[in-house]
Design an enzyme around this catalytic site. Structure first.
Site, short mmCIF file in Angstrom:
data_model
loop_
_atom_site.label_atom_id
_atom_site.label_comp_id
_atom_site.label_asym_id
_atom_site.label_seq_id
_atom_site.Cartn_x
_atom_site.Cartn_y
_atom_site.Cartn_z
N ASN A 9 77.07 -37.40 -42.09
CA ASN A 9 76.87 -37.18 -43.52
C ASN A 9 75.49 -36.56 -43.72
OD1 ASN A 9 76.75 -37.24 -46.30
ND2 ASN A 9 76.51 -39.45 -46.44
N LYS A 11 74.22 -35.31 -46.37
CA LYS A 11 73.67 -35.56 -47.71
C LYS A 11 73.05 -34.28 -48.28
CE LYS A 11 73.07 -40.38 -46.41
NZ LYS A 11 72.29 -41.63 -46.56
N HIS A 96 80.38 -43.66 -51.68
CA HIS A 96 79.15 -43.93 -50.92
C HIS A 96 78.18 -44.71 -51.81
CE1 HIS A 96 75.40 -43.25 -48.72
NE2 HIS A 96 76.13 -42.95 -47.67
N GLU A 98 75.18 -44.43 -52.39
CA GLU A 98 74.28 -43.59 -53.19
C GLU A 98 75.00 -43.03 -54.41
OE1 GLU A 98 71.74 -42.46 -49.21
OE2 GLU A 98 73.15 -41.01 -50.03
N GLU A 168 78.94 -49.99 -45.15
CA GLU A 168 77.56 -49.52 -45.14
C GLU A 168 76.70 -50.47 -45.98
OE1 GLU A 168 77.22 -45.75 -47.14
OE2 GLU A 168 78.08 -46.68 -48.91
N GLY A 174 68.96 -45.56 -45.03
CA GLY A 174 67.74 -44.81 -45.29
C GLY A 174 66.49 -45.66 -45.32
N SER A 214 71.87 -46.59 -40.88
CA SER A 214 70.85 -46.27 -39.86
C SER A 214 71.42 -46.32 -38.44
CB SER A 214 69.65 -47.22 -39.99
OG SER A 214 68.99 -47.04 -41.23
#
Length: 251
Positions: A9, A11, A96, A98, A168, A174, A214
């Protein structure tokens, strides 16, 4: 036996030029014999990347980072499923953390997107995961159970040949923090158990569950050897040549 799946991914990273240059550099080093491999660049790079994938004639697949649930309409800045399918996109990341955190996506929205992706022959990768606060309060399993039930609402068991779940933990995305292999396995096992409750053991045995948080070359092998972790949804490490080592860890 479930074949491993490793997804990169990217991003909001890499320009169209950078995306093409990078994938051309590493494409022939990616071994897809032991694992399915998917790369998810920005929307702007999808068309050029599709051309490169076709030219190389390999097995690396193209994924998208998001899509809208509507077929078309006045949704400024959004992308429809048939637009992605036209480019040869085979996987799409749905829900996701985010997207949930920064763009207010909720389980109902995720559910609509999962349905739309399936209708267009695109495999949805439905993401679930808890925050650090939820984990510390002991709410991890209740929260993820709710995400699974509401995100898969109305989905028939026959669809599960073409659905992927990604765990996740938000606190490990991140941040440089990583759930231990044991922590990741515990939740992925729980997710598989929830799928069994909803759809039966036959379905839970075949559904692929990824870990994302990560994932890097140094921990991929340990994560991927866990019995209920079927690969990784890889963020930052997929932007570097380390991605090759992560794919190789799926052997």
């Amino acid at each position: 036996m479930r074949k491993k799946l490793v997804m990169g991914n990217w991003k909001m990273n890499k320009s169209v030029w950078d995306s093409c240059e990078f994938i051309e550099e590493i494409y022939n080093q990616i071994d897809t014999e032991e694992a399915d491999v998917v790369v998810c660049p920005t929307f702007l790079a999808l068309s050029e990347m599709a051309t490169i994938f076709e030219e190389f004639g390999g097995e690396v697949m193209l994924g998208a980072q998001n899509m809208h649930f509507a077929e078309n309409g006045a949704y400024t800045g959004e992308v429809a499923a048939d637009m992605l399918a036209e480019l040869g996109v085979t996987y799409v990341i749905i829900g996701h953390s985010e997207r949930r955190q920064y763009f207010s996506e909720i389980n109902e929205t995720v559910n609509k997107k999962v349905n739309t992706a399936l209708e267009h022959g695109i495999i949805p990768v439905m993401c679930v995961g808890e925050s650090l606060e939820q984990r510390e309060k002991g709410e991890t399993f209740d929260f993820i159970q709710k995400q699974i039930k509401e995100g898969l609402n109305g989905i028939e068991k026959e669809a599960f040949d073409n659905i992927v779940i990604a765990y996740e933990p938000i606190w490990a995305i991140g941040t440089g923090k990583t759930a231990s292999a044991e922590q990741a396995e515990e939740v992925c096992k729980f997710i598989r158990g929830e799928i069994e409750k909803l759809y039966g053991k036959e379905v839970s045995d075949v559904v692929r569950i990824l870990y994302g948080g990560s994932v890097k070359a140094s921990n991929a092998k340990e994560l991927f050897t866990m019995p209920n972790i079927d690969g990784g949804l890889v963020g930052g490490a997929s932007l570097e040549k380390d991605f090759i080592e992560i794919v190789n860890a799926a052997k």
